[in-house]
Scaffold this motif. Structure first.
Motif, PDB file in Angstrom:
ATOM      1  N   UNK A 157      -4.058 -60.382  33.665  1.00 41.96           N
ATOM      2  CA  UNK A 157      -5.187 -60.521  34.573  1.00 41.96           C
ATOM      3  C   UNK A 157      -5.796 -61.924  34.474  1.00 41.96           C
ATOM      4  N   UNK A 158      -6.520 -62.308  35.489  1.00 37.65           N
ATOM      5  CA  UNK A 158      -7.106 -63.648  35.537  1.00 37.65           C
ATOM      6  C   UNK A 158      -8.425 -63.751  34.778  1.00 37.65           C
ATOM      7  N   UNK A 159      -9.075 -62.627  34.565  1.00 40.75           N
ATOM      8  CA  UNK A 159     -10.394 -62.634  33.959  1.00 40.75           C
ATOM      9  C   UNK A 159     -11.503 -62.389  34.969  1.00 40.75           C
ATOM     10  N   UNK A 160     -11.180 -62.469  36.260  1.00 37.66           N
ATOM     11  CA  UNK A 160     -12.152 -62.199  37.308  1.00 37.66           C
ATOM     12  C   UNK A 160     -12.063 -60.764  37.790  1.00 37.66           C
ATOM     13  N   UNK A 161     -12.922 -60.421  38.733  1.00 36.93           N
ATOM     14  CA  UNK A 161     -12.968 -59.049  39.248  1.00 36.93           C
ATOM     15  C   UNK A 161     -11.891 -58.772  40.283  1.00 36.93           C
ATOM     16  N   UNK A 162     -11.424 -59.821  40.981  1.00 34.24           N
ATOM     17  CA  UNK A 162     -10.571 -59.608  42.152  1.00 34.24           C
ATOM     18  C   UNK A 162      -9.286 -58.843  41.848  1.00 34.24           C
ATOM     19  N   UNK A 163      -8.552 -59.303  40.805  1.00 33.62           N
ATOM     20  CA  UNK A 163      -7.273 -58.645  40.558  1.00 33.62           C
ATOM     21  C   UNK A 163      -7.447 -57.233  40.007  1.00 33.62           C
ATOM     22  N   UNK A 164      -8.565 -56.955  39.324  1.00 34.07           N
ATOM     23  CA  UNK A 164      -8.841 -55.592  38.881  1.00 34.07           C
ATOM     24  C   UNK A 164      -9.086 -54.697  40.090  1.00 34.07           C
ATOM     25  N   UNK A 165      -9.833 -55.190  41.057  1.00 32.98           N
ATOM     26  CA  UNK A 165     -10.109 -54.410  42.261  1.00 32.98           C
ATOM     27  C   UNK A 165      -8.837 -54.138  43.050  1.00 32.98           C
ATOM     28  N   UNK A 166      -7.944 -55.106  43.092  1.00 33.53           N
ATOM     29  CA  UNK A 166      -6.670 -54.907  43.795  1.00 33.53           C
ATOM     30  C   UNK A 166      -5.855 -53.802  43.140  1.00 33.53           C
ATOM     31  N   UNK A 167      -5.822 -53.781  41.818  1.00 33.44           N
ATOM     32  CA  UNK A 167      -5.011 -52.804  41.101  1.00 33.44           C
ATOM     33  C   UNK A 167      -5.583 -51.391  41.179  1.00 33.44           C
TER      34      UNK A 167
END
Length: 286
Positions: free
Chosen positions: A81-91
């Motif tokens: 993960x990048x550390x931001x919220x975006x990729x968590x929301x995508x997953x």
């Protein structure tokens, strides 16, 4: 219009998903197994020990760094993960696990978007570490594995007790630039649990602080505890540990070496940390 808003809307969100992981799809899971992401290097390591591989959707950006993570080799098999919220929301995980010290704005945004976020504090002693292992066992749906890890940890504590055997060594945990882990720190709790004494208390250091070279030499602990051996320093911070005065009074034969990745987080890696401690005590006692 913010980048995040664009990301979360319509076709832009779809494009971001494609860029994040083209051709990727979530592995099939049993219906009762949650899909989980970890946003912190400490939660990474416990998750990797307790979850099925198919449950892990992503790990923190530091999960593959062997200097920080005991499970770095295993972590490299998973999405980072990048550390931001975006990729968590995508997953779209069922659960995200994080540290209370991870970026607050990111954690709050994930909660606002409906992500089930479980936040872990930094354990202050072995009992709190065990509580967190149990909690992760419940989160992953594998409490039996958590019980087994705690049994392994208890066995390691018992081995360490036998190795110390009323020797009452005074040990000073020492790191870069003279930083001392204090008498109320997690490292101190680890030493105390095994029957050793953290000499930082004699310096008046509670949680942690810097000590002068003179005060360390005058303290005369039986051993110093460091995170690496060797006679080379990568920078000025590490060079403190190679000062001629310290090397004179604390050569390798009086240094207990436990890699930082084994004590940075309280969790399943503590079993190995304790076993390393036992081996180091045998070495310095020769």
């Amino acid at each position: 219009m913010s980048r995040l808003f664009l990301f979360l809307s319509g076709s832009i969100g779809i494009a971001a998903l494609a860029a994040f992981g083209a051709g990727w799809s979530a592995p099939a899971l049993a219906a009762d197994q949650p899909r989980i992401v970890s946003m912190n290097v400490c939660t990474d390591q416990v998750l990797l020990r307790l979850a099925d591989p198919e449950q892990i959707l992503g790990l923190s950006r530091f999960s593959g760094d062997a200097r920080q993570s005991w499970t770095a080799d295993d972590a490299r098999r998973y999405r980072i993960l990048s550390g931001g919220a975006e990729d968590v929301l995508v997953l779209r995980p069922d659960i995200a696990v994080a540290s209370v010290f991870d970026k607050r704005s990111t954690r709050e945004l994930l909660k606002e978007k409906g992500i089930h976020l479980v936040e872990f504090a930094v354990p202050r002693n072995l009992e709190e570490a065990k509580v967190q292992i149990r909690e992760m066992g419940e989160i992953t749906g594998h409490p039996d594995r958590a019980t087994a890890e705690i049994a392994r940890l208890d066995a390691a504590v018992a081995r360490a007790h036998r190795a110390v055997a009323d020797k009452h060594y005074r040990v000073l945990p020492l790191s870069r630039r003279g930083w001392v882990s204090g008498s109320d720190s997690f490292v101190s709790a680890l030493l105390t649990e095994t029957g050793l004494f953290n000499a930082a208390g004699d310096l008046g250091v509670a949680f942690g602080g810097f000590a002068s070279l003179e005060s360390i030499v005058n303290l005369k602990p039986d051993f110093i505890l460091v995170s690496q051996a060797g006679d080379r320093a990568g920078d000025d911070g590490q060079a403190f540990l190679l000062h001629p005065a310290l090397e004179r009074f604390y050569p390798q034969a009086k240094r207990i070496v436990i890699p930082e990745r084994l004590t940075e987080c309280g969790g399943v890696m503590l079993t190995e940390a304790l076993d390393v401690l036992v081996k180091e005590l045998k070495r310095v006692e020769r």
